[in-house]
Design a protein around this motif. Structure first.
Motif, short mmCIF file in Angstrom:
data_model
loop_
_atom_site.label_atom_id
_atom_site.label_comp_id
_atom_site.label_asym_id
_atom_site.label_seq_id
_atom_site.Cartn_x
_atom_site.Cartn_y
_atom_site.Cartn_z
N GLY A 1 14.76 -5.32 -8.64
CA GLY A 1 15.64 -5.84 -7.58
C GLY A 1 17.06 -5.34 -7.72
O GLY A 1 17.99 -5.95 -7.18
N ASN A 2 17.26 -4.24 -8.43
CA ASN A 2 18.60 -3.70 -8.64
C ASN A 2 19.06 -2.76 -7.54
O ASN A 2 20.25 -2.51 -7.39
N VAL A 3 18.11 -2.19 -6.80
CA VAL A 3 18.43 -1.28 -5.70
C VAL A 3 17.50 -1.57 -4.53
O VAL A 3 16.42 -2.13 -4.70
N GLY A 4 17.94 -1.16 -3.38
CA GLY A 4 17.09 -1.25 -2.21
C GLY A 4 16.25 0.01 -2.08
O GLY A 4 16.47 1.00 -2.78
N ALA A 5 15.28 -0.05 -1.21
CA ALA A 5 14.42 1.11 -0.97
C ALA A 5 14.46 1.44 0.51
O ALA A 5 14.50 0.54 1.35
N SER A 6 14.48 2.73 0.80
CA SER A 6 14.45 3.15 2.20
C SER A 6 13.09 2.79 2.80
O SER A 6 12.11 2.57 2.07
N LEU A 7 13.04 2.77 4.10
CA LEU A 7 11.76 2.50 4.76
C LEU A 7 10.74 3.58 4.43
O LEU A 7 9.55 3.28 4.28
N ASP A 8 11.20 4.82 4.29
CA ASP A 8 10.28 5.90 3.90
C ASP A 8 9.60 5.57 2.57
O ASP A 8 8.39 5.75 2.42
N VAL A 9 10.37 5.09 1.61
CA VAL A 9 9.82 4.74 0.30
C VAL A 9 8.90 3.53 0.42
O VAL A 9 7.81 3.52 -0.15
N ILE A 10 9.32 2.54 1.18
CA ILE A 10 8.48 1.35 1.39
C ILE A 10 7.13 1.75 1.98
O ILE A 10 6.07 1.32 1.52
N PHE A 11 7.16 2.57 3.03
CA PHE A 11 5.93 2.98 3.69
C PHE A 11 5.03 3.78 2.74
O PHE A 11 3.81 3.59 2.73
N LYS A 12 5.62 4.64 1.92
CA LYS A 12 4.84 5.43 0.97
C LYS A 12 4.24 4.53 -0.10
O LYS A 12 3.08 4.69 -0.47
N LEU A 13 5.02 3.58 -0.61
CA LEU A 13 4.50 2.65 -1.61
C LEU A 13 3.33 1.86 -1.04
O LEU A 13 2.31 1.67 -1.71
N CYS A 14 3.46 1.41 0.19
CA CYS A 14 2.37 0.66 0.83
C CYS A 14 1.12 1.51 0.96
O CYS A 14 0.01 1.03 0.72
N GLU A 15 1.32 2.76 1.31
CA GLU A 15 0.18 3.68 1.43
C GLU A 15 -0.53 3.83 0.09
O GLU A 15 -1.76 3.71 0.01
N VAL A 16 0.25 4.05 -0.97
CA VAL A 16 -0.33 4.24 -2.30
C VAL A 16 -0.99 2.95 -2.79
O VAL A 16 -2.06 2.99 -3.41
N LEU A 17 -0.39 1.81 -2.50
CA LEU A 17 -0.91 0.53 -2.98
C LEU A 17 -1.99 -0.06 -2.07
O LEU A 17 -2.54 -1.12 -2.36
N ASP A 18 -2.28 0.63 -0.98
CA ASP A 18 -3.29 0.18 -0.01
C ASP A 18 -2.99 -1.20 0.56
O ASP A 18 -3.86 -2.07 0.63
N ILE A 19 -1.73 -1.40 0.94
CA ILE A 19 -1.31 -2.65 1.57
C ILE A 19 -0.45 -2.32 2.78
O ILE A 19 0.02 -1.20 2.93
N THR A 20 -0.23 -3.31 3.63
CA THR A 20 0.64 -3.13 4.78
C THR A 20 2.07 -3.53 4.39
O THR A 20 2.26 -4.32 3.45
N PRO A 21 3.05 -3.02 5.11
CA PRO A 21 4.42 -3.49 4.86
C PRO A 21 4.53 -5.01 5.01
O PRO A 21 5.24 -5.66 4.24
N LYS A 22 3.82 -5.57 5.96
CA LYS A 22 3.84 -7.02 6.15
C LYS A 22 3.39 -7.73 4.87
O LYS A 22 4.00 -8.70 4.44
N THR A 23 2.35 -7.21 4.25
CA THR A 23 1.85 -7.79 3.01
C THR A 23 2.91 -7.68 1.91
O THR A 23 3.13 -8.64 1.16
N LEU A 24 3.55 -6.55 1.83
CA LEU A 24 4.56 -6.34 0.80
C LEU A 24 5.73 -7.30 0.95
O LEU A 24 6.31 -7.76 -0.03
#
Length: 75
Positions: free
Chosen positions: A47-70
């Motif tokens: 929680g020390n830095v924010g993440a861009s939406l690009d990073v959020i979307f990529k993390l969700c893709e890798v983790l097999d979850i939706t942004p809503k879930t995250l």
């Protein structure tokens, strides 16, 4: 990052840790799959830095979850 949102950043980080561990991935493995630096993953999870939406979307893709879930923070 504004101090008023620190708690939300920390909750987002905890969710990333939860879903990363659920997939049995290390920070390094997640970073490689998401094509970002491991230290950036660490900072996001803490929680020390924010993440861009690009990073959020990529993390969700890798983790097999939706942004809503995250962003579904547990109390």
């Amino acid at each position: 990052m504004k101090a008023e949102f620190k708690e939300q950043y920390e909750k987002l980080g905890l969710n990333i840790v939860y879903y990363r561990k659920r997939k049995k991935l290390t920070q390094l493995q997640l970073a490689e799959l998401a094509d970002i630096d491991r230290s950036h993953i660490s900072a996001i999870e803490l929680g020390n830095v924010g993440a861009s939406l690009d990073v959020i979307f990529k993390l969700c893709e890798v983790l097999d979850i939706t942004p809503k879930t995250l962003f579904d923070f547990r109390d």
